[in-house]
Design a protein around this motif. Structure first.
Motif, PDB file in Angstrom:
ATOM      1  N   SER A 120      -9.883  -0.758   2.743  1.00 15.66           N
ATOM      2  CA  SER A 120      -8.621  -1.448   2.480  1.00 15.66           C
ATOM      3  C   SER A 120      -8.457  -1.705   0.986  1.00 15.66           C
ATOM      4  N   TYR A 121      -7.243  -2.016   0.601  1.00 16.50           N
ATOM      5  CA  TYR A 121      -6.939  -2.351  -0.797  1.00 16.50           C
ATOM      6  C   TYR A 121      -5.926  -3.487  -0.747  1.00 16.50           C
ATOM      7  N   ARG A 131      -5.492   6.159  -7.737  1.00 14.78           N
ATOM      8  CA  ARG A 131      -4.854   5.403  -8.805  1.00 14.78           C
ATOM      9  C   ARG A 131      -3.813   6.280  -9.498  1.00 14.78           C
ATOM     10  N   PHE A 132      -2.856   5.630 -10.129  1.00 17.72           N
ATOM     11  CA  PHE A 132      -1.719   6.320 -10.728  1.00 17.72           C
ATOM     12  C   PHE A 132      -1.628   6.018 -12.217  1.00 17.72           C
ATOM     13  N   GLY A 167      -3.428   0.677  -9.764  1.00 20.89           N
ATOM     14  CA  GLY A 167      -3.626   0.484  -8.328  1.00 20.89           C
ATOM     15  C   GLY A 167      -2.405  -0.202  -7.756  1.00 20.89           C
ATOM     16  N   ILE A 168      -1.481   0.556  -7.195  1.00 24.86           N
ATOM     17  CA  ILE A 168      -0.145   0.017  -6.922  1.00 24.86           C
ATOM     18  C   ILE A 168       0.216  -0.074  -5.444  1.00 24.86           C
ATOM     19  N   TYR A 169      -0.547   0.553  -4.574  1.00 18.44           N
ATOM     20  CA  TYR A 169      -0.166   0.557  -3.165  1.00 18.44           C
ATOM     21  C   TYR A 169      -1.156  -0.233  -2.316  1.00 18.44           C
ATOM     22  N   TYR A 170      -0.602  -1.061  -1.470  1.00 16.61           N
ATOM     23  CA  TYR A 170      -1.375  -1.939  -0.596  1.00 16.61           C
ATOM     24  C   TYR A 170      -1.878  -1.142   0.610  1.00 16.61           C
ATOM     25  N   GLU A 171      -3.142  -1.306   0.939  1.00 17.84           N
ATOM     26  CA  GLU A 171      -3.740  -0.645   2.098  1.00 17.84           C
ATOM     27  C   GLU A 171      -4.299  -1.727   3.023  1.00 17.84           C
ATOM     28  N   ARG A 176       0.741  -1.249   0.000  1.00 25.73           N
ATOM     29  CA  ARG A 176       0.000   0.000   0.000  1.00 25.73           C
ATOM     30  C   ARG A 176       0.771   1.299   0.000  1.00 25.73           C
ATOM     31  N   ARG A 177       0.025   2.373  -0.190  1.00 28.87           N
ATOM     32  CA  ARG A 177       0.589   3.699  -0.004  1.00 28.87           C
ATOM     33  C   ARG A 177      -0.446   4.781  -0.144  1.00 28.87           C
TER      34      ARG A 177
END
Length: 494
Positions: free
Chosen positions: A364-365, A195-196, A342-346, A16-17
């Motif tokens: 959460s992700y 999202r990036f 979607g690159i960061y874990y939450e 996550r991030r």
């Protein structure tokens, strides 16, 4: 698809991030901003006289280290038409993020303007002042507090010269909202996951104990006429190492399996942390670096084969639906997009209470959310799922309304809030890896004191930091059903 790779056995969920969501101002603030135009700078100086919004702007939370946040003191109506020397006061100390400070100032300005206009108009109408020179002894812009003397020696309030013009300009822009009470800028809950445009390279400092997706491969292109079985896969986190230990706590990892009827090959697809769950949940405090350092990326992993023993022994392997090769190929395109943006874990879900209808502040992700999105995409493409119960794990923090603190630059940069920066680093310190059992228990007591006794938690989400005023029951692991989605059309080509 080279971006979606995989690791044979399930490594657990995590990545996550954070970053701050954009929170649009209310219609009144937008209209005000448009009307101010070239005079924006001078008008914003009036923000120092802004009213305090429901006591929230200047509240002090227990243990809240943000000493740079000062109250926006409310002003009486008599001060709202004060001399220009007062209106030039600076909004010093407002450090809750640039956009928030402007919105606070704009809110206070418009609230004060509303009250002033309404009072001025009411006074003029109710007293029915006659425009006779004998009534007015003095009407000067520099009169104390904007008062003037009337015939009987009594002072009556009006809005003089430039001030009245300014108020009228604001009222014209603010007209649609003028009749009702002004609302404060509202955040959107839950905060949308950011999202990036692309996935950045990982820092060499970040190292995984277990290699991410060691046998990963590109997603193959299936023939349109192929019929592909879709399987629900679930097993305890780190089952490959600890067996069913975490399964007793219902801490489960999710994946999805596919089997081609034309080739007989089967595949596994999952989404999890690149550098293990701990790195995605808590940062590293590196020497010589002021800001916490995060290794919290997560990604999709696709590989040939389904480890039947891994999923069946302590988990689930069950047929969910069948799809066509065309649907599979469309899903593969979506996976590529989802994986690159979607690159960061939450890790955390944050909500207000145990009530299922309570406000969710952050979602959460992690692995289960990827599987849920995949099922939804298949349903949208026409897949029809069997009627089976599907439960998923969530780790929930309970708190009051979160407070936005800022990003890495605004907190830890050259012009950042050093007191807040120290508080955040101090909070994360006990979560570091421990070399001895003694260190672990000492830090555990610190965590209990901070989170439970002092109700504090600092959350990193979307590359930004938030303060959570924690409340009972503080943390809970839930394993709850999320029904399978229903698509809008029947499965085609099957």
């Amino acid at each position: 698809m080279a971006a979606a790779r995989s690791s044979g056995p399930s490594r657990g969920c995590s990545s996550r991030r954070p970053r701050a969501a954009q929170h649009p101002p209310c219609c009144c603030c937008c209209a005000c901003a448009c009307a101010l135009g070239a005079g924006a700078a001078s008008i914003l100086r009036l923000g120092a006289c802004s009213q305090q919004r429901s006591g929230k702007a200047g509240r002090v939370l227990r243990g809240d280290p943000r000493n740079a946040v000062t109250p926006l003191h409310s002003r009486s109506t008599s001060e709202s038409c004060s001399a220009s020397s007062r209106t030039s006061q600076r909004l010093s100390g407002v450090r809750v993020g640039g956009s928030e400070a402007v919105l606070e100032a704009a809110y206070g300005l418009l609230t004060r303007t509303s009250a002033t206009l309404k009072e001025c108009v009411a006074v003029r109408v109710s007293r029915k002042l006659k425009p006779q020179s004998s009534q007015v002894t003095s009407l000067r812009d520099d009169s104390p507090h904007g008062w003037f003397s009337s015939g009987g020696g009594r002072k009556t309030r009006v809005c003089s010269g430039p001030r009245m013009l300014l108020l009228l300009l604001l009222a014209a822009a603010w007209g649609p909202c003028f009749s009702g009470e002004l609302r404060s800028p509202q955040r959107r809950w839950p905060v949308p996951y950011r999202r990036f445009d692309y996935r950045p390279k990982t820092d060499p400092y970040c190292q995984a104990r277990y290699t991410f997706c060691p046998t990963g491969s590109a997603i193959p292109v299936m023939k349109e006429e192929d019929v592909i079985e879709v399987y629900r896969l679930q097993a305890p986190v780190w089952e490959f190492k600890y067996g069913d230990l975490l399964g007793h706590l219902k801490i489960m990892h999710d994946a999805v399996g596919f089997k081609s009827s034309l080739t007989g090959k089967n595949y596994t697809m999952e989404w999890y942390e690149l550098f293990q769950l701990g790195n995605c949940t808590f940062p590293h405090l590196r020497p010589g670096m002021d800001a916490p350092f995060w290794c919290n990326q997560g990604a999709a992993c696709f590989y040939e084969g389904i480890d039947d023993a891994h999923w069946k022994e302590n988990g689930t392997l069950v047929l969910m639906t069948t799809i066509s090769g065309t649907m599979f190929n469309e899903m593969a395109k979506w996976v590529k997009y989802d994986n690159e943006t979607g690159i960061y874990y939450e890790t955390w879900t944050v909500q207000a209470s145990l009530d299922k209808k309570s406000t969710v502040w952050f979602d959460s992700y992690e692995c289960s959310k990827f599987i849920l999105r995949t099922y939804q995409k298949l349903a949208d493409l026409g897949a029809v799922f069997k009627k089976i119960q599907t439960n998923y794990t969530s780790i929930i923090l309970f708190s009051g309304e979160p407070i936005y603190l800022g990003n890495e630059t605004s907190i830890f940069g050259p012009l950042g809030n050093r007191t807040l920066a120290a508080a955040i680093r101090d909070f994360y310190y006990p979560f570091k890896p421990h070399r001895t059992v003694g260190e672990f228990f000492v830090d555990l007591l610190k965590i209990i004191d901070r989170v439970i006794l002092n109700h504090q938690f600092y959350l990193f989400y979307n590359l930004e930091y938030w303060f959570l005023p924690m409340k009972f029951p503080y943390l809970k692991i839930v394993y709850e059903e999320v029904p399978l989605p229903i698509g809008s059309k029947t499965s085609f080509g099957v």
